[in-house]
Enzyme design. Sequence first.
Site, mmCIF file in Angstrom:
data_model
loop_
_atom_site.group_PDB
_atom_site.id
_atom_site.type_symbol
_atom_site.label_atom_id
_atom_site.label_comp_id
_atom_site.label_asym_id
_atom_site.label_seq_id
_atom_site.Cartn_x
_atom_site.Cartn_y
_atom_site.Cartn_z
ATOM 1 N N LYS A 22 0.836 -1.214 0.000
ATOM 2 C CA LYS A 22 0.000 0.000 0.000
ATOM 3 C C LYS A 22 0.870 1.263 0.000
ATOM 4 C CE LYS A 22 -1.657 1.599 4.038
ATOM 5 N NZ LYS A 22 -1.310 2.988 4.310
ATOM 6 N N ASP A 305 4.890 0.318 12.031
ATOM 7 C CA ASP A 305 3.606 -0.251 11.607
ATOM 8 C C ASP A 305 3.433 -1.700 12.067
ATOM 9 O OD1 ASP A 305 3.000 2.131 10.460
ATOM 10 O OD2 ASP A 305 3.059 1.456 8.381
ATOM 11 N N ARG A 397 -8.612 0.011 5.210
ATOM 12 C CA ARG A 397 -7.755 1.016 4.562
ATOM 13 C C ARG A 397 -6.476 0.389 4.018
ATOM 14 N NH1 ARG A 397 -5.829 5.279 8.492
ATOM 15 N NH2 ARG A 397 -4.330 5.270 6.810
#
Length: 430
Positions: A22, A305, A397
Amino acid sequence: MEQYAIKGGTPLVGEVEIGGAKNAALPILAAAIMTDDTVHVDNVPDVRDVNVLLDAMQSIGVIVKREERHKVTINAAGISSLVVDDDNIRRIRASYYLIGAMLGKYKNAEVTLPGGCDIGCRGIDQHIKGFRALGANVSLEHGMIITKTEKLSGAHIYMDLVSVGATINVMMAASMAEGKTIIENAAKEPHVVDVANFLNSMGANIKGAGTDVIRIKGVSKFHGTDYTIIPDQIEAGTFMFAAAITHGDVTVKNVIPKHLESISAKLNEIGCEVMEEDDCVRVVASKPLHHTHVKTLPYPGFPTDMQPQITVALGLASGTSIVTESIFENRFKYVDELTRMGADIKVESSTAIIDGVKRYTGADITAPDLRAGAALVLAMLAADGFSTIDEIKYIQRGYEDFHLKLKKLGAEIELVESEKDVTRFKMKIV
Ligand code: UD1
């Protein structure tokens, strides 16, 4: 409202296919507007952030076609506006990549500033510093970032902190500036390298991406390209930790093991077996997990993350572990929810002190943000009993088909829309 309903306790076993990154896809798709030729991009993840960006690009006249689920074709020859003021784009951080792309090609851009302060106040001063060093006027007005110049000129730019976003944004603009640019203290993440490779495939001249000094010779024109995005390091890491947390045996396929080294190293330390092959990594968690210490750092350090996912694992490991967050100041909000599931974690400013517990217990909770939401799902998969998690739009997302991929590994998880669905799920499982 959509939720995941989960019954924990099943070890995840099997193979999972990892999608495109992403955080590489967002700048690459934005940078595709830097040529009037057609650009083909493959391995584009079908996730909400990417789709919001593509919608915003269409709103300014860019022709975007999803040829297949993961193949996107972009043609920006008919761009009709350099003002991106879309309500949705404000919700994604990566909206700012349109600034670097439009400033580079058109020397002019107005983009709604990224909003949201979910994991800490996320400054953009280094982006602005870089654009100004290249000769652009930059102002912030009415929630928009406005940049304009007659021409961009190469410059020597020292980033005051290591920023993925600022490195990529300034690299994009500088690749169409006149003359040479040097970016020092650049971010070295795999997606920075991927964006540089993509720009080079369009005719840019960028060297050194992946080190902390990036050298760019500006060119005046880009051409079309056909490019495949790298696999998602964080999606892969999340499934690797899913194996650890549920005491399973998971092979993550279509990955670059080199990008996962810091994650594999921590899994080894806590007692998992990690086996690497050319393009897959298998994680086997047959022994009890034990404690460790970890500090998030820019690549090649342990990724911020992945911080919630490792915290969830260490919450079930014997002994006391310490997790220190050094990138974002407010990234432990999810710990309150994990505590409701039985975790024993104390947070003191940027450090979490974790006393491992034997088990989590199911609970009904709300996803606080993208990665924490995914990590809480992993906790639920290991927990005794039923759980539900709402606000899963955050998870969507950044994760494509998250519950379907987990289900294929044996997880008892369902996407539900009402209390009735939850009851039906419970009846089906019991
Ligand atoms: C990107 C990733 C995000 C990841 C992060 C760190 C995307 C869309 N998002 O976010 O998933 O967690 O990298 O790997 O790719 N900062 C400033 N001024 C700036 C820029 C950054 O103070 O001009 C600070 C931020 O507030 C943050 C730190 O620097 O504390 C790192 O931010 P940065 O690397 O820029 O992260 P993002 O690009 O926003």
